[in-house]
Design a protein around this motif. Sequence first.
Motif, PDB file in Angstrom:
ATOM      1  N   GLU A  74       6.713  14.627  -5.186  1.00 33.26           N
ATOM      2  CA  GLU A  74       5.616  15.509  -4.928  1.00 33.26           C
ATOM      3  C   GLU A  74       4.590  14.808  -3.806  1.00 33.26           C
ATOM      4  OE1 GLU A  74       4.248  13.122  -8.312  1.00 33.26           O
ATOM      5  OE2 GLU A  74       5.984  14.022  -7.765  1.00 33.26           O
ATOM      6  N   VAL A  75       4.574  13.865  -3.542  1.00 30.58           N
ATOM      7  CA  VAL A  75       3.752  12.923  -2.777  1.00 30.58           C
ATOM      8  C   VAL A  75       3.863  13.153  -1.431  1.00 30.58           C
ATOM      9  CG1 VAL A  75       3.139  10.650  -2.085  1.00 30.58           C
ATOM     10  CG2 VAL A  75       3.250  11.256  -4.433  1.00 30.58           C
ATOM     11  N   ALA A  76       3.084  13.563  -0.749  1.00 27.37           N
ATOM     12  CA  ALA A  76       3.184  13.831   0.826  1.00 27.37           C
ATOM     13  C   ALA A  76       2.544  12.744   1.783  1.00 27.37           C
ATOM     14  CB  ALA A  76       2.462  15.259   1.164  1.00 27.37           C
ATOM     15  N   LEU A  77       1.547  12.084   1.080  1.00 32.01           N
ATOM     16  CA  LEU A  77       0.802  10.873   1.974  1.00 32.01           C
ATOM     17  C   LEU A  77       0.772   9.793   0.984  1.00 32.01           C
ATOM     18  CD1 LEU A  77      -2.357  13.236   3.223  1.00 32.01           C
ATOM     19  CD2 LEU A  77      -0.375  12.245   4.692  1.00 32.01           C
ATOM     20  N   VAL A  78       0.756   8.661   1.776  1.00 28.74           N
ATOM     21  CA  VAL A  78       0.653   7.226   1.338  1.00 28.74           C
ATOM     22  C   VAL A  78      -0.294   6.484   1.800  1.00 28.74           C
ATOM     23  CG1 VAL A  78       1.953   5.172   0.519  1.00 28.74           C
ATOM     24  CG2 VAL A  78       3.021   7.448  -0.055  1.00 28.74           C
ATOM     25  N   LEU A  79      -1.307   5.954   1.029  1.00 30.83           N
ATOM     26  CA  LEU A  79      -2.081   4.858   1.959  1.00 30.83           C
ATOM     27  C   LEU A  79      -1.373   3.445   1.978  1.00 30.83           C
ATOM     28  CD1 LEU A  79      -5.200   3.926   2.740  1.00 30.83           C
ATOM     29  CD2 LEU A  79      -5.192   3.165   0.430  1.00 30.83           C
ATOM     30  N   SER A  80      -1.640   2.915   2.965  1.00 31.56           N
ATOM     31  CA  SER A  80      -1.018   1.471   3.197  1.00 31.56           C
ATOM     32  C   SER A  80      -2.382   0.448   3.322  1.00 31.56           C
ATOM     33  CB  SER A  80      -0.103   1.073   4.139  1.00 31.56           C
ATOM     34  OG  SER A  80      -0.523   1.243   5.485  1.00 31.56           O
ATOM     35  N   ALA A  81      -2.130  -0.575   2.566  1.00 34.25           N
ATOM     36  CA  ALA A  81      -3.461  -1.552   2.776  1.00 34.25           C
ATOM     37  C   ALA A  81      -2.925  -3.121   2.784  1.00 34.25           C
ATOM     38  CB  ALA A  81      -4.392  -1.401   1.804  1.00 34.25           C
ATOM     39  N   ALA A  82      -3.610  -3.801   3.546  1.00 28.69           N
ATOM     40  CA  ALA A  82      -3.055  -5.322   3.530  1.00 28.69           C
ATOM     41  C   ALA A  82      -3.598  -5.863   2.027  1.00 28.69           C
ATOM     42  CB  ALA A  82      -3.604  -6.045   4.546  1.00 28.69           C
ATOM     43  N   ALA A  83      -2.736  -6.649   1.295  1.00 27.68           N
ATOM     44  CA  ALA A  83      -2.938  -7.013   0.138  1.00 27.68           C
ATOM     45  C   ALA A  83      -3.965  -8.305   0.244  1.00 27.68           C
ATOM     46  CB  ALA A  83      -1.698  -7.486  -0.589  1.00 27.68           C
ATOM     47  N   ASP A  84      -4.247  -8.847   1.355  1.00 32.16           N
ATOM     48  CA  ASP A  84      -5.226  -9.885   1.747  1.00 32.16           C
ATOM     49  C   ASP A  84      -6.553  -9.459   2.293  1.00 32.16           C
ATOM     50  OD1 ASP A  84      -4.373  -9.185   4.302  1.00 32.16           O
ATOM     51  OD2 ASP A  84      -3.746 -11.402   4.916  1.00 32.16           O
ATOM     52  N   CYS A  85      -6.915  -8.336   1.853  1.00 27.57           N
ATOM     53  CA  CYS A  85      -8.309  -7.901   2.530  1.00 27.57           C
ATOM     54  C   CYS A  85      -9.179  -7.439   1.149  1.00 27.57           C
ATOM     55  CB  CYS A  85      -8.111  -6.540   3.489  1.00 27.57           C
ATOM     56  SG  CYS A  85      -7.408  -6.800   5.030  1.00 27.57           S
ATOM     57  N   PRO A  86      -9.852  -8.531   0.789  1.00 25.43           N
ATOM     58  CA  PRO A  86     -10.495  -8.417  -0.457  1.00 25.43           C
ATOM     59  C   PRO A  86     -11.838  -7.495  -0.553  1.00 25.43           C
ATOM     60  CG  PRO A  86     -11.106 -10.597   0.854  1.00 25.43           C
ATOM     61  CD  PRO A  86     -10.183  -9.802   1.474  1.00 25.43           C
ATOM     62  N   PHE A  87     -12.100  -6.974   0.664  1.00 25.15           N
ATOM     63  CA  PHE A  87     -13.511  -6.155   0.928  1.00 25.15           C
ATOM     64  C   PHE A  87     -13.510  -4.749   1.307  1.00 25.15           C
ATOM     65  CE2 PHE A  87     -14.374 -10.851   1.883  1.00 25.15           C
ATOM     66  CZ  PHE A  87     -14.914 -10.977   0.641  1.00 25.15           C
ATOM     67  N   LEU A  88     -12.178  -4.218   0.959  1.00 23.11           N
ATOM     68  CA  LEU A  88     -11.861  -2.887   1.374  1.00 23.11           C
ATOM     69  C   LEU A  88     -12.787  -1.826   1.146  1.00 23.11           C
ATOM     70  CD1 LEU A  88      -8.138  -2.881   0.702  1.00 23.11           C
ATOM     71  CD2 LEU A  88      -9.272  -2.820   2.930  1.00 23.11           C
ATOM     72  N   PRO A  89     -13.102  -0.790   2.018  1.00 23.82           N
ATOM     73  CA  PRO A  89     -14.119   0.225   1.615  1.00 23.82           C
ATOM     74  C   PRO A  89     -13.979   0.847   0.346  1.00 23.82           C
ATOM     75  CG  PRO A  89     -13.272   0.304   3.924  1.00 23.82           C
ATOM     76  CD  PRO A  89     -12.517  -0.799   3.279  1.00 23.82           C
ATOM     77  N   ARG A  90     -15.131   1.315  -0.316  1.00 25.92           N
ATOM     78  CA  ARG A  90     -14.710   1.849  -1.547  1.00 25.92           C
ATOM     79  C   ARG A  90     -14.601   3.501  -1.287  1.00 25.92           C
ATOM     80  NH1 ARG A  90     -18.236  -2.026  -3.047  1.00 25.92           N
ATOM     81  NH2 ARG A  90     -17.511  -3.054  -4.935  1.00 25.92           N
ATOM     82  N   ASP A  91     -14.816   4.085  -0.120  1.00 25.13           N
ATOM     83  CA  ASP A  91     -14.242   5.316   0.406  1.00 25.13           C
ATOM     84  C   ASP A  91     -13.231   5.546   1.568  1.00 25.13           C
ATOM     85  OD1 ASP A  91     -15.614   4.125   2.666  1.00 25.13           O
ATOM     86  OD2 ASP A  91     -17.294   5.363   2.666  1.00 25.13           O
ATOM     87  N   LEU A  92     -12.405   4.563   1.255  1.00 25.25           N
ATOM     88  CA  LEU A  92     -11.289   4.384   2.373  1.00 25.25           C
ATOM     89  C   LEU A  92     -10.257   5.551   2.467  1.00 25.25           C
ATOM     90  CD1 LEU A  92      -9.607   2.579   4.414  1.00 25.25           C
ATOM     91  CD2 LEU A  92      -8.508   1.606   2.296  1.00 25.25           C
ATOM     92  N   VAL A  93      -9.951   6.064   1.010  1.00 25.22           N
ATOM     93  CA  VAL A  93      -8.856   7.066   1.273  1.00 25.22           C
ATOM     94  C   VAL A  93      -9.640   8.210   1.634  1.00 25.22           C
ATOM     95  CG1 VAL A  93      -7.247   8.270  -0.383  1.00 25.22           C
ATOM     96  CG2 VAL A  93      -7.553   5.800  -0.628  1.00 25.22           C
ATOM     97  N   ALA A  94     -10.778   8.594   1.283  1.00 25.53           N
ATOM     98  CA  ALA A  94     -11.380   9.793   0.938  1.00 25.53           C
ATOM     99  C   ALA A  94     -11.816  10.173   2.815  1.00 25.53           C
ATOM    100  CB  ALA A  94     -12.599   9.796   0.445  1.00 25.53           C
TER     101      ALA A  94
END
Length: 213
Positions: A98-118
Motif C-alpha cells: 500500500e506504500v506509495a512514497l518512501v523517505l530516504s535519509a542519511a544515517a549520519d545526519c544527527p540533526f534532521l528537521p522535525r518537519d522533514l516529511v511534512a
Amino acid sequence: MTRVDPAQIPGVLLAGGLARRMGGGDKPMRTIGGRTILERVIARLKPQCSELILNANGDPARFAAFGLPVIADTVKDFPGPLAGILAALDWFAANRPEVALVLSAAADCPFLPRDLVARLHRALIDEKAQLAVAASDGQSHPVIALWRVDLRDELRHALVVEDMRKIDRWTARYRLATMAWPTTPLDPFFNANTMDDIAEAERLAALDAAGAQ
C-alpha cells in the motif's frame, strides 16, 4: 499521484557506506553527546514516519539493538546510496504494497528537521512533482528525499544497465521539487564524514539541545 497522508510515509536510513574517510566502520555508530548518531537520527524520524528500516551491508546483527529491519543492497559492488534506495523501494513494494512514497535519509545526519516529511510532501504535491529533495544553504541533499515506489524498475535499470551512480543524474530525469531549510542555528543536514566532523557535531549537539529547550 494520489495524495498521501504524510504520517503514512515510511523511511529508510541509509547506512550502506564504507566510511573510508573515518578509516572504515559504521559512521552512524559514532557517539555524539553520549548518544550514537543513529540513535539521534531515529529519534528525529520516528515521530514523522509510519515505520523505519535500515539499509546496511555486512552483518545485520550489529544493529540489532535498534530494533529495525535491516536490508542490504541488492546491487553488488557498493554502487552508492541509489542502491540502498532501490533496496528500500523493493522491500516496501514486497512487504507494504500500500506504500506509495518512501523517505530516504542519511544515517549520519544527527540533526534532521522535525518537519522533514511534512515539508517534502507538501513540496511534492504543490509542485506536482515526482520526487522531492531537501536543500540548505543553496545546496541540495539528494540522499534526503521522497521517492515514488512505482519508479523502482526505472531506478533498477539505471543502476544495473546504465551503471549510474550519482543520485542527481537520476533525479534530473523527473519532475523534482526542492524544499530548502534555514541553516541557523545549525544546518539540519550536517553530516559526519570525518573525525573532525565528529568534533564539530559535539559542538552542534549542544546548540541543538539548547534550541530544543
